[in-house]
Motif scaffolding. Structure first.
Motif, PDB file in Angstrom:
ATOM      1  N   ALA A 112       0.675  -1.122  -0.142  1.00 52.01           N
ATOM      2  CA  ALA A 112       0.096   0.041   0.111  1.00 52.01           C
ATOM      3  C   ALA A 112       0.779   1.308   0.117  1.00 52.01           C
ATOM      4  N   ALA A 113       1.978   1.056   0.772  1.00 51.17           N
ATOM      5  CA  ALA A 113       2.595   2.202   0.913  1.00 51.17           C
ATOM      6  C   ALA A 113       3.448   2.610  -0.372  1.00 51.17           C
ATOM      7  N   VAL A 114       3.941   1.590  -1.121  1.00 53.63           N
ATOM      8  CA  VAL A 114       4.829   1.678  -2.436  1.00 53.63           C
ATOM      9  C   VAL A 114       3.745   2.248  -3.400  1.00 53.63           C
ATOM     10  N   THR A 115       2.509   1.809  -3.394  1.00 53.12           N
ATOM     11  CA  THR A 115       1.587   1.997  -4.375  1.00 53.12           C
ATOM     12  C   THR A 115       1.131   3.695  -4.180  1.00 53.12           C
ATOM     13  N   VAL A 116       0.980   4.132  -2.831  1.00 56.27           N
ATOM     14  CA  VAL A 116       0.604   5.318  -2.859  1.00 56.27           C
ATOM     15  C   VAL A 116       1.883   6.403  -3.103  1.00 56.27           C
ATOM     16  N   ALA A 117       3.251   6.080  -2.984  1.00 56.43           N
ATOM     17  CA  ALA A 117       4.428   6.618  -3.374  1.00 56.43           C
ATOM     18  C   ALA A 117       4.435   6.812  -4.906  1.00 56.43           C
ATOM     19  N   VAL A 118       3.978   5.536  -5.640  1.00 57.64           N
ATOM     20  CA  VAL A 118       4.048   6.014  -7.067  1.00 57.64           C
ATOM     21  C   VAL A 118       2.901   6.634  -7.620  1.00 57.64           C
ATOM     22  N   GLY A 119       1.719   6.602  -6.816  1.00 62.19           N
ATOM     23  CA  GLY A 119       0.724   7.431  -7.268  1.00 62.19           C
ATOM     24  C   GLY A 119       0.970   8.754  -7.187  1.00 62.19           C
ATOM     25  N   ALA A 120       1.516   9.163  -6.169  1.00 60.88           N
ATOM     26  CA  ALA A 120       2.044  10.454  -5.936  1.00 60.88           C
ATOM     27  C   ALA A 120       2.852  11.061  -6.793  1.00 60.88           C
ATOM     28  N   LEU A 121       3.997  10.383  -7.258  1.00 59.77           N
ATOM     29  CA  LEU A 121       4.630  10.669  -8.572  1.00 59.77           C
ATOM     30  C   LEU A 121       3.992  10.904  -9.552  1.00 59.77           C
ATOM     31  N   VAL A 122       3.072   9.999  -9.948  1.00 59.18           N
ATOM     32  CA  VAL A 122       2.264  10.133 -11.290  1.00 59.18           C
ATOM     33  C   VAL A 122       1.382  11.516 -11.362  1.00 59.18           C
ATOM     34  N   PHE A 123       0.776  11.645  -9.853  1.00 59.44           N
ATOM     35  CA  PHE A 123      -0.015  13.076  -9.803  1.00 59.44           C
ATOM     36  C   PHE A 123       0.779  14.077  -9.764  1.00 59.44           C
ATOM     37  N   ALA A 124       2.196  14.017  -9.302  1.00 54.60           N
ATOM     38  CA  ALA A 124       3.021  15.247  -9.679  1.00 54.60           C
ATOM     39  C   ALA A 124       3.470  15.371 -10.838  1.00 54.60           C
ATOM     40  N   TRP A 125       3.662  14.481 -11.624  1.00 54.35           N
ATOM     41  CA  TRP A 125       3.891  14.550 -13.006  1.00 54.35           C
ATOM     42  C   TRP A 125       2.581  15.219 -13.935  1.00 54.35           C
ATOM     43  N   TYR A 126       1.449  14.993 -13.543  1.00 57.64           N
ATOM     44  CA  TYR A 126       0.117  15.410 -14.103  1.00 57.64           C
ATOM     45  C   TYR A 126       0.019  16.938 -13.631  1.00 57.64           C
ATOM     46  N   ALA A 127       0.453  17.302 -12.309  1.00 56.92           N
ATOM     47  CA  ALA A 127       0.021  18.585 -12.042  1.00 56.92           C
ATOM     48  C   ALA A 127       1.084  19.589 -12.379  1.00 56.92           C
TER      49      ALA A 127
END
Length: 425
Positions: A365-380
């Motif tokens: 769960a922690a790894v998935t959240v971290a990857v999701g945060a990176l993808v969102f940062a790329w989008y934003a």
């Protein structure tokens, strides 16, 4: 389905049943719920980003067209691997289908091209069967060799057949007559109008359905029908039971009177024919001519779709649709649509993290959240993505999907293993 009862003298209905998968399989209601949730998230992303192109009718129609050859290659792989033969040569069999389909279509008409293209792919399957089933050559080595051989053969034949013809060259055939398209009158217009309204979820579903009934090739209709036909033949007939038993336990199948060699040969030849049909689609429908390199690795993506679908026709169809959709982003507003899908990816990763947390898999769960945060940062942090990322999207999605689905997969037990008649005695 009830289990056939078999006596010592009854070899026509073997009782050998393939072992059940070790992991959980999604039930139909759960699968439909997952698909509905994905559509809802996609609709939400469309409203937030304003990228209406990700679910419009044209996008979905293009996605369907791109999914068909991938799905046909995947079906070919499914037939072979259910009989215990790994078919890495799907790409080469598709190449044979593209060349033979365009050559015969140019000479004698498009439907003749369809038939000859299937035969061309089936010949590749026959060669693979001879090498792997009769001579027990490693399946991967044989498949790679067929891919190289098909590419070399078509490069040699193309100049001989097409040079000097109007519109032909050493790398391209003359144009072939169209197989024809159809649009469901009335329904197509209604769905297109609903899609244009921009409503949450309703317009997105209308776009999805509209792509299935607008400007559809007759060959697409045949390809879609082959998915339930494959399921029925392999899972609801004695022929299919015997074929699948050869991929699970050929020694036990032989002890019950099954001619294992025959079923393996039939499965691999059918596999080549289906891959050849996928190649025909590329050279007669997607483009009305043969072009060197037009398969572009779709045979390998079809193999990935089959694995994603857990060696089942329904899952394969979903995988082919997913890969076809990501491939369609290259053709219609790719950069803007892929940028919008970064937000969708971030939301899906968040949902996955919640799922892992509920199952108490906190590290995942922690790894998935971290990857999701990176993808969102790329989008934003960006307004669009580079064209190179758009081109690579189908292949990246292929790798990600296979990585995420690997834990629930179960291949046929004897898939890729050598077999000799009488080895169980």
């Amino acid at each position: 389905m009830t289990t056939p009862q078999t006596t010592a003298t009854d070899v026509n209905q073997p009782s050998l049943q393939p072992a059940a998968p070790t992991g959980r399989r999604l039930s139909l209601p759960v699968l439909l719920l997952v698909i509905a949730g994905a559509l809802a998230l996609t609709s939400l992303v469309r409203l937030i980003t304003g990228a209406d192109g990700i679910t419009n009718v044209s996008q979905m129609s293009t996605a369907l067209q791109l999914a068909v050859p991938i799905g046909l290659a995947g079906l070919g792989g499914l037939w072979a691997e259910r009989a215990g033969v790994v078919n890495i040569g799907l790409e080469g069999m598709m190449i044979l289908g593209t060349w033979f389909g365009a050559w015969a279509g140019f000479q004698w008409g498009p439907w003749t091209g369809v038939l000859v293209g299937i035969i061309g792919g089936a010949l590749g399957g026959l060669l693979h069967a001879i090498v792997t089933v009769t001579f027990n050559v490693n399946h991967i080595v044989s498949g790679v060799a067929i891919n190289i051989l098909a590419l070399g053969a078509t490069r040699y034949l193309a100049p001989l057949a097409f040079e000097g013809e109007p519109g032909g060259s050493a790398k391209q055939s003359p144009a072939v007559d169209s197989l024809g398209h159809f649009t469901v009158p009335g329904l197509s217009d209604v769905l297109s109008d609903l899609n244009g309204q921009g409503w949450f979820l309703v317009s997105d579903i209308a776009g999805l359905l509209g792509g299935l009934v607008t400007n559809v090739s007759w060959l697409t209709l045949i390809a879609v029908a082959l998915v339930p036909a494959t399921w029925w033949i392999l899972w609801r007939t004695p022929f299919g039971l015997r074929l699948r038993s050869c991929g699970e336990n050929p020694v036990a199948a032989e002890s019950l009177g099954v001619n294992v060699y025959k079923y393996k040969y039939l499965a691999v030849i059918i596999s080549g024919g289906l891959a050849g049909l996928g190649g025909v689609f590329l050279s007669l429908v997607a483009n009305p001519f043969y072009l060197e390199g037009q398969t572009s690795g779709r045979g390998y993506i079809g193999l990935a779709a089959m694995i994603f679908g857990n060696w089942m026709p329904g899952g394969l169809a979903i995988g082919a649709g997913l890969f076809g959709y990501t491939d369609s982003l290259n053709l219609r507003g790719g950069a803007a649509n892929v940028h919008a899908l970064l937000l969708l990816g971030a939301l899906l990763l968040l949902a996955g993290a919640i799922w892992f947390a509920v199952r108490k898999a906190y590290v995942k769960a922690a790894v998935t959240v971290a990857v999701g945060a990176l993808v969102f940062a790329w989008y934003a942090g960006t307004d669009e993505v580079p064209n190179q990322v758009v081109s690579a999207t189908p292949y990246v999605v292929t790798l990600v999907v296979l990585a995420l689905s690997a834990q629930r997969l179960r291949m046929p037990k004897a898939d890729g293993l050598p077999y000799r008649k009488g080895q169980g005695k």
